[in-house]
Design an enzyme around this catalytic site. Structure first.
Site, PDB file in Angstrom:
ATOM      1  N   HIS A 129      54.299 -47.138  58.212  1.00 31.55           N
ATOM      2  CA  HIS A 129      55.316 -46.206  58.769  1.00 31.55           C
ATOM      3  C   HIS A 129      54.880 -45.773  60.087  1.00 31.55           C
ATOM      4  CE1 HIS A 129      58.143 -42.889  58.802  1.00 31.55           C
ATOM      5  NE2 HIS A 129      57.046 -41.943  59.701  1.00 31.55           N
ATOM      6  N   GLU A 152      56.566 -34.826  60.302  1.00 32.48           N
ATOM      7  CA  GLU A 152      56.003 -35.777  59.343  1.00 32.48           C
ATOM      8  C   GLU A 152      54.564 -35.424  59.182  1.00 32.48           C
ATOM      9  OE1 GLU A 152      59.268 -39.182  59.951  1.00 32.48           O
ATOM     10  OE2 GLU A 152      57.053 -39.681  60.834  1.00 32.48           O
ATOM     11  N   ASN A 166      56.495 -53.101  54.146  1.00 30.13           N
ATOM     12  CA  ASN A 166      56.281 -53.438  55.675  1.00 30.13           C
ATOM     13  C   ASN A 166      54.923 -52.658  55.996  1.00 30.13           C
ATOM     14  OD1 ASN A 166      57.452 -51.013  55.830  1.00 30.13           O
ATOM     15  ND2 ASN A 166      59.107 -51.477  57.198  1.00 30.13           N
ATOM     16  N   THR A 193      61.272 -53.252  61.807  1.00 25.77           N
ATOM     17  CA  THR A 193      61.234 -52.843  60.527  1.00 25.77           C
ATOM     18  C   THR A 193      60.940 -53.972  59.465  1.00 25.77           C
ATOM     19  OG1 THR A 193      62.541 -51.164  61.054  1.00 25.77           O
ATOM     20  CG2 THR A 193      62.492 -51.341  58.822  1.00 25.77           C
ATOM     21  N   ARG A 241      53.067 -55.261  61.570  1.00 24.62           N
ATOM     22  CA  ARG A 241      54.040 -55.578  60.398  1.00 24.62           C
ATOM     23  C   ARG A 241      54.151 -57.091  60.494  1.00 24.62           C
ATOM     24  NH1 ARG A 241      58.557 -50.958  61.317  1.00 24.62           N
ATOM     25  NH2 ARG A 241      57.839 -49.714  59.478  1.00 24.62           N
ATOM     26  N   ARG A 252      55.194 -47.459  67.897  1.00 22.69           N
ATOM     27  CA  ARG A 252      56.315 -48.169  67.466  1.00 22.69           C
ATOM     28  C   ARG A 252      56.472 -49.705  67.912  1.00 22.69           C
ATOM     29  NH1 ARG A 252      59.893 -46.012  63.570  1.00 22.69           N
ATOM     30  NH2 ARG A 252      61.212 -48.055  63.958  1.00 22.69           N
ATOM     31  N   TYR A 296      61.537 -39.092  52.801  1.00 23.74           N
ATOM     32  CA  TYR A 296      62.601 -39.990  53.245  1.00 23.74           C
ATOM     33  C   TYR A 296      63.993 -39.583  53.098  1.00 23.74           C
ATOM     34  CZ  TYR A 296      59.127 -43.679  54.286  1.00 23.74           C
ATOM     35  OH  TYR A 296      57.978 -44.660  54.740  1.00 23.74           O
ATOM     36  N   PHE A 328      69.071 -48.577  49.966  1.00 22.90           N
ATOM     37  CA  PHE A 328      67.620 -49.149  49.711  1.00 22.90           C
ATOM     38  C   PHE A 328      66.670 -47.973  49.300  1.00 22.90           C
ATOM     39  CE2 PHE A 328      67.973 -48.597  54.164  1.00 22.90           C
ATOM     40  CZ  PHE A 328      66.972 -47.699  54.623  1.00 22.90           C
ATOM     41  N   LYS A 374      51.133 -48.094  54.122  1.00 16.66           N
ATOM     42  CA  LYS A 374      51.896 -47.922  52.706  1.00 16.66           C
ATOM     43  C   LYS A 374      51.150 -48.571  51.725  1.00 16.66           C
ATOM     44  CE  LYS A 374      56.471 -47.716  55.288  1.00 16.66           C
ATOM     45  NZ  LYS A 374      57.758 -48.255  55.412  1.00 16.66           N
TER      46      LYS A 374
HETATM   47  P1  IDP Z   1      61.193 -48.012  60.183  1.00 17.05           P
HETATM   48  O1  IDP Z   1      60.254 -47.568  59.105  1.00 17.05           O
HETATM   49  O2  IDP Z   1      61.137 -49.168  60.762  1.00 17.05           O
HETATM   50  O3  IDP Z   1      61.564 -46.623  60.988  1.00 17.05           O
HETATM   51  P2  IDP Z   1      63.615 -46.995  58.754  1.00 17.05           P
HETATM   52  O4  IDP Z   1      65.126 -47.639  59.121  1.00 17.05           O
HETATM   53  O5  IDP Z   1      63.313 -45.649  59.089  1.00 17.05           O
HETATM   54  O6  IDP Z   1      62.535 -48.197  59.325  1.00 17.05           O
HETATM   55  O7  IDP Z   1      63.493 -47.303  57.333  1.00 17.05           O
HETATM   56  C1  IDP Z   1      62.330 -46.546  56.445  1.00 17.05           C
HETATM   57  C2  IDP Z   1      62.007 -47.551  55.556  1.00 17.05           C
HETATM   58  O8  IDP Z   1      62.839 -47.882  54.381  1.00 17.05           O
HETATM   59  C3  IDP Z   1      61.413 -48.740  55.892  1.00 17.05           C
HETATM   60  O9  IDP Z   1      60.252 -48.892  56.806  1.00 17.05           O
HETATM   61  C4  IDP Z   1      61.287 -49.725  54.908  1.00 17.05           C
HETATM   62  O10 IDP Z   1      60.122 -49.702  54.114  1.00 17.05           O
HETATM   63  C5  IDP Z   1      62.454 -49.225  54.120  1.00 17.05           C
HETATM   64  N1  IDP Z   1      63.616 -50.202  54.371  1.00 17.05           N
HETATM   65  C6  IDP Z   1      64.565 -50.069  55.605  1.00 17.05           C
HETATM   66  N2  IDP Z   1      65.604 -50.803  55.582  1.00 17.05           N
HETATM   67  C7  IDP Z   1      65.567 -51.407  54.479  1.00 17.05           C
HETATM   68  C8  IDP Z   1      66.575 -52.525  53.843  1.00 17.05           C
HETATM   69  O11 IDP Z   1      67.409 -52.878  54.272  1.00 17.05           O
HETATM   70  N3  IDP Z   1      65.951 -52.952  52.578  1.00 17.05           N
HETATM   71  C9  IDP Z   1      64.918 -52.496  51.863  1.00 17.05           C
HETATM   72  N4  IDP Z   1      63.993 -51.426  52.526  1.00 17.05           N
HETATM   73  C10 IDP Z   1      64.345 -50.954  53.613  1.00 17.05           C
HETATM   74 MG    MG Z   2      62.202 -44.852  60.498  1.00 17.24          MG
END
Ligand code: IDP
Ligand code: MG
Length: 139
Positions: A117, A128, A114, A93, A104, A87, A51, A59, A11
């Site tokens: 992805h 994807e 973070n 996350t 991470r 993962r 997304y 968010f 990212k």
């Molecule tokens: P993941 O990347 O671990 O699969 P997801 O829930 O799919 O997590 O969320 C996609 C992306 O959205 C996350 O990697 C992160 O960059 C962002 N994100 C997820 N939850 C939050 C939040 O509560 N606040 C801000 N950004 C978030």
């Molecule tokens: Mg995800």
């Protein structure tokens, strides 16, 4: 049987900080083979489409702005049990909840910024991969 393909992005936070080489190295050391690799920069509309599943989340707008704020590195990776193992390698996350040694934990700065992805299912790994590259659902 679980699939052998997953999709990742380094990212904008991690790219800007200069961690691309270290992160790719970590993927390779952990048994992932790079099948496709591309440095690119998402337009706002690309990030919204990628997304889209999160479009109702609070968010979403911040995530789209962040993901289109600078270059990213997109990659398709191959390994047995790719989605689950990857993962595990990247960690939770929220980096404050990520296990020691995960990507991470090492490189992320917040739940939004973070570092990487990782696909959450075999089906999404193919969707994807084809968002950035061609024909990854074909043998
Ligand atoms: P993941 O990347 O671990 O699969 P997801 O829930 O799919 O997590 O969320 C996609 C992306 O959205 C996350 O990697 C992160 O960059 C962002 N994100 C997820 N939850 C939050 C939040 O509560 N606040 C801000 N950004 C978030
Ligand atoms: Mg995800």
């Amino acid at each position: 049987m679980s699939g052998t393909t997953t999709f990742t992005m380094i990212k904008p936070d991690a790219f800007e900080a200069g961690y691309t080489g270290l992160i790719l190295q970590k993927f390779i050391e952990n048994g992932f083979k790079i099948k496709a690799l591309r440095l690119t920069h998402l337009h706002k509309e690309d990030a919204e489409a990628f997304y889209a599943v999160h479009s109702a989340r609070p968010f979403f707008n911040g995530l789209v702005a962040f993901m289109s704020s600078g270059p990213i590195v997109a990659a398709v990776l191959e390994k047995e049990n790719a989605v689950e193992d990857f993962r595990k390698l990247i960690g939770s996350t929220n980096p404050s909840e990520a296990a020691d040694g995960t990507v991470r934990k090492l490189f992320a700065t917040s739940i939004e910024r973070n570092a990487v992805h990782g696909s959450d299912s075999d089906e999404n790994a193919l969707i994807e991969s084809n968002f950035f590259f061609s024909h990854f659902d074909r043998p």
